[in-house]
Design an enzyme around this catalytic site. Structure first.
Site, short mmCIF file in Angstrom:
data_model
loop_
_atom_site.label_atom_id
_atom_site.label_comp_id
_atom_site.label_asym_id
_atom_site.label_seq_id
_atom_site.Cartn_x
_atom_site.Cartn_y
_atom_site.Cartn_z
N GLU A 274 0.84 -1.21 0.00
CA GLU A 274 0.00 0.00 0.00
C GLU A 274 0.88 1.25 0.00
O GLU A 274 0.62 2.20 -0.74
CB GLU A 274 -0.92 -0.02 1.23
CG GLU A 274 -1.58 1.32 1.50
CD GLU A 274 -2.71 1.27 2.53
OE1 GLU A 274 -3.14 0.18 2.92
OE2 GLU A 274 -3.17 2.36 2.92
N ARG A 275 1.92 1.24 0.82
CA ARG A 275 2.75 2.45 0.97
C ARG A 275 3.62 2.69 -0.26
O ARG A 275 3.79 3.83 -0.69
CB ARG A 275 3.56 2.36 2.26
CG ARG A 275 2.66 2.53 3.46
CD ARG A 275 3.25 2.18 4.80
NE ARG A 275 2.17 2.24 5.80
CZ ARG A 275 2.24 1.72 7.01
NH1 ARG A 275 3.33 1.08 7.41
NH2 ARG A 275 1.22 1.82 7.85
#
Ligand SMILES: Cc1cc2nc3c(=O)[nH]c(=O)nc-3n(C[C@H](O)[C@H](O)[C@H](O)COP(=O)(O)OP(=O)(O)OC[C@H]3O[C@@H](n4cnc5c(N)ncnc54)[C@H](O)[C@@H]3O)c2cc1C
Length: 386
Positions: free
Chosen positions: A242-243
């Site tokens: 996600e990051r």
């Protein structure tokens, strides 16, 4: 990062898609506070863009993460952040744990249709009283026969009003907070699930966000991803993709801000010369572009490490932090050079300023990234190495 002709072809496919299927509609979708997510995901699925690094067995392309990075980066050419965010939730937020740790049965039921764009997914971690402090969340999934019975509520859930499933983090025992959680795949049409009205947001207007309530929601225990009690760990692993996705998605969006500002400053005259001829302005734009290149290098470095199968927590956290901070700096500085026009709601810089503000908050706020980096540097009080 050595990109191949295949990467370049993929870039072009995504850019063409954005130009044809997203950008002509951004203004309308932003105004409506929603977009036809099933239709857009169906088209993305047909192009294979929702399963770039997912297993071929379930319809994915089985490519390494560098190809996914290219997709995230090119989606940043969209003229709104909301649609790319919805795509990122599907590919890099609610399906990585399922793909890595889920049973084949679960993958057939949820991952394959998510890759095909036939199902829309969302991720349920945050709660009203537990955003940064994930371990403090209260939603429970209690065993009853072969089922779990889920009670609680999740806050700020992107895609949820249109979603077909939620990848839900719930407490499945009374053990310690890091050992009592499990990730559970829950179909959104299960009785007992309800929603708040769409949340009225500062930015990402075209993306749907709502609170999701669970009232005695019953799902089979086989819907759990992996072993019971490992949900917190899996979610922390899932956060890394996600990051990285979040950082990669910001790069081209910020370059677009710089480029449209250059165009505007060439046109706009003050005191008998174009704005761009003021050294304070062209130097600042050059500095911002340099910073964007630094973000790109950091994000690519994180990606390379990820492809090698190494722990990417440190670099992914740094890339996410830098993306949030730089996003605020670029949009704020560029908006300034548009003067009053920049303050108008529909101005491209105004929209980017509002959209990109989320990056420093969602998926782990800047301060959470700093805490992780400090921990890994051995300088967090209580975790110090000396
Ligand atoms: C538009 C949008 C979409 C979202 N989508 C999703 C989604 O799909 N799924 C999902 O699960 N969640 C989602 N979220 C939730 C998001 O991940 C959380 O908002 C975020 O993790 C921050 O949690 P919080 O809002 O509770 O802030 P809090 O935890 O209340 O923190 C508030 C602020 O305090 C500061 N802070 C917090 N802890 C510390 C600390 N230890 N040291 C110093 N400062 C600190 C930070 O600046 C932080 O921003 C979304 C949020 C938004 C706004």
């Amino acid at each position: 990062m050595l990109f191949t002709e295949e990467h370049d072809a993929l870039r072009k496919t995504v850019r063409d898609f954005v130009e044809k299927e997203i950008n002509p509609h951004c203004d309308e979708w932003e105004e409506a506070g929603t977009f036809p997510i099933h239709d857009v995901f169906g088209k993305l699925g047909k192009l294979g863009l929702l399963g770039i690094h997912k297993p071929e067995e379930f319809g994915g392309m089985g490519l390494d993460y560098s190809y996914n990075l290219v997709v995230a980066e090119e989606l940043g050419t969209a003229h709104c952040g909301g649609v790319p965010l919805a795509v990122g939730v599907q590919t890099d937020m609610c399906t990585p744990a399922l793909a890595r740790f889920g049973s084949d049965e679960l993958k057939r039921e949820f991952l394959a249709p998510a890759i095909a764009g036939e199902m829309v997914g969302c991720i349920g971690v945050s709660e009203v009283g537990a955003g940064s402090d994930v371990a403090g969340m209260k939603t429970t999934a209690r065993k009853d026969g072969d089922d779990y019975v889920i009670n609680g509520a999740k806050m700020w859930i992107t895609n949820s009003p249109s979603a077909d499933f939620i990848c839900l983090l719930a407490n499945t025992s009374d053990d310690k907070p890091h050992k009592n959680k499990s990730l559970i795949m829950v179909p959104m049409n299960t009785p007992g699930i309800s929603f708040s009205p769409h949340l009225n947001k500062l930015g990402m207007r075209s993306s749907e966000t709502a609170q999701v309530f669970f009232d005695d929601v019953r799902v089979p225990q086989r819907n759990r991803i992996g072993a019971e009690g490992t949900g917190f760990m899996m979610q922390m692993v899932q956060f890394q993709e996600e990051r990285m996705w979040g950082a990669a998605n910001v790069i081209k969006a910020l370059e677009h801000c710089i480029n449209v500002t250059i165009d505007y400053c060439r046109e706009r005259q003050t005191f008998g010369q174009p704005l761009i001829d003021n050294q304070s302005i062209h130097f600042r734009l050059a500095e911002l572009q340099t910073e964007v290149e630094a973000l790109r290098a950091l994000t690519y470095q994180a990606c390379e490490l990820h492809i090698q199968g190494k722990d990417v927590t440190r670099l992914a956290s740094m890339a996410k932090l830098k993306a949030g901070r730089l996003g605020r700096e670029v949009t704020d500085s560029c908006l300034q050079y548009w003067g009053g026009m920049g303050y108008m709601w529909d101005n491209p810089l105004s929209r980017a300023f509002r959209d990109v503000r989320l990056v420093s908050i969602g998926g782990g706020a800047d301060e959470i990234m700093l805490g992780i980096i400090c921990k890994l540097m051995g300088i967090l009080p209580g975790k110090r190495k000396d």
